[in-house]
Design an enzyme around this catalytic site. Structure first.
Site, mmCIF file in Angstrom:
data_model
loop_
_atom_site.group_PDB
_atom_site.id
_atom_site.type_symbol
_atom_site.label_atom_id
_atom_site.label_comp_id
_atom_site.label_asym_id
_atom_site.label_seq_id
_atom_site.Cartn_x
_atom_site.Cartn_y
_atom_site.Cartn_z
ATOM 1 N N GLY A 111 0.795 -1.221 0.000
ATOM 2 C CA GLY A 111 0.000 0.000 0.000
ATOM 3 C C GLY A 111 0.824 1.267 0.000
ATOM 4 O O GLY A 111 0.286 2.357 0.114
ATOM 5 N N CYS A 112 2.149 1.126 -0.138
ATOM 6 C CA CYS A 112 3.009 2.310 -0.153
ATOM 7 C C CYS A 112 2.955 2.957 -1.525
ATOM 8 O O CYS A 112 3.426 2.378 -2.509
ATOM 9 C CB CYS A 112 4.451 1.922 0.179
ATOM 10 S SG CYS A 112 5.634 3.255 -0.047
ATOM 11 N N GLY A 113 2.386 4.151 -1.629
ATOM 12 C CA GLY A 113 2.244 4.809 -2.920
ATOM 13 C C GLY A 113 3.564 5.121 -3.577
ATOM 14 O O GLY A 113 3.736 4.942 -4.778
ATOM 15 N N CYS A 115 6.368 3.562 -3.184
ATOM 16 C CA CYS A 115 6.951 2.312 -3.664
ATOM 17 C C CYS A 115 6.307 1.929 -4.988
ATOM 18 O O CYS A 115 6.958 1.405 -5.890
ATOM 19 C CB CYS A 115 6.738 1.190 -2.654
ATOM 20 S SG CYS A 115 7.489 1.532 -1.054
ATOM 21 N N GLY A 116 5.004 2.200 -5.100
ATOM 22 C CA GLY A 116 4.306 1.880 -6.331
ATOM 23 C C GLY A 116 4.869 2.635 -7.517
ATOM 24 O O GLY A 116 4.938 2.113 -8.619
#
Length: 276
Positions: A111-113, A115-116
């Site tokens: 859920g880490c944006g 990281c996305g």
């Protein structure tokens, strides 16, 4: 080394035809989870045909940019765990350092944006430029390559349910081919087989039985081939990526008919104009 697994299994099914329904046997392809582990840590798991494991490991490592040269792999060990195949790949020092840095860059909580964002950049990584290739093909080479590949698909002949990737060299024909239930897997296995045999990717064209997605273009460029020939259609992103990489993308090969989507100058009989 993993025990040899069957590539196909015979099953019984009901065959419904206009003349009636009967029980009959049919061959179907096997597929199994194949895990690629580097430095003892699983990096990816693919559903694949249980064959050509070393080609698969080497090709995947090359086309995914984990290594730049086969010599950067110290050893490949294949273990059959029953539920699937575990391939342990040991990288030499510099390649291992690069890979560990890559893992740290991509790792992050679910859920880490942010990281996305890096994961998206990884998926859309730059493609090796192949525009300097001097390879040229005749229109007959295009149609011949697909016909020759169709004769080198024993799994597909038996099951009608697997993809193939081959390497066509003008004057020699298909010099290498691999099959798999997954189209990306077939291309990775081909990449590994070519690397093991010391065949220069710039010397020929990649031929595939599937559609052309952006990953297929990325992997073809990693092989060093400047031409990809496909039976099915390309995606818009695959076309844009091939154009930018200087790659000739030929698709929808049907008998003597085919479409050239990018860089038609490599096909001697190609027409560099848009047609309806």
């Amino acid at each position: 080394m993993a025990a040899r697994r069957k590539a196909t299994t015979q099953i019984s099914r009901l065959a419904h035809r206009a003349s009636g329904t009967t029980a009959a046997n049919r061959m179907v392809p096997e597929e199994t989870p194949v895990a690629f582990s580097y430095a003892g840590t699983t990096h990816a798991v693919m559903m694949a045909s249980p064959a050509d494991f070393e080609d698969f490991a080497l090709g995947f490592s090359l086309t995914e940019g984990i290594i730049a040269d086969p010599a950067e792999i110290e050893a490949i060990e294949v273990a059959d765990l029953g539920a699937g195949i575990d391939i342990q790949i040991r990288l030499r020092d510099k390649a291992n350092t690069r890979f560990q840095a890559r893992r740290r860059r991509l790792a992050g909580p679910v859920g880490c944006g942010l990281c996305g964002i890096e994961s998206i950049e990884e998926a859309m990584r730059s493609v090796d430029a192949v525009g300097s290739s001097k390879l040229t093909l005749e229109a007959e080479d295009i149609t011949r390559s697909v016909k020759l590949l169709s004769k080198l698909q024993p799994l597909h002949t038996a099951t009608g349910a697997v993809h193939a990737a081959g390497f066509y060299v003008p004057g020699k024909g298909i010099v290498m081919a691999r099959e798999d239930v997954g189209r990306h897997n077939a291309l990775d296995k081909l990449a590994g087989a070519l690397a093991k045999a010391g065949i220069d990717g710039a010397s020929g064209a990649v031929v595939v039985t599937s559609r052309v997605s952006v990953e297929m273009v990325q992997k073809t460029a990693a092989i060093g081939a400047a031409v990809i020939i496909a039976v099915s259609a390309p995606t818009a992103l695959a076309i844009r990526t091939a154009e930018a990489a200087g790659m000739t993308l030929v698709a929808l090969v049907r008998g003597d008919d085919f479409d050239i989507f990018t860089h038609p100058d490599r096909v001697a009989s190609g027409v560099a104009q848009h047609v309806a």
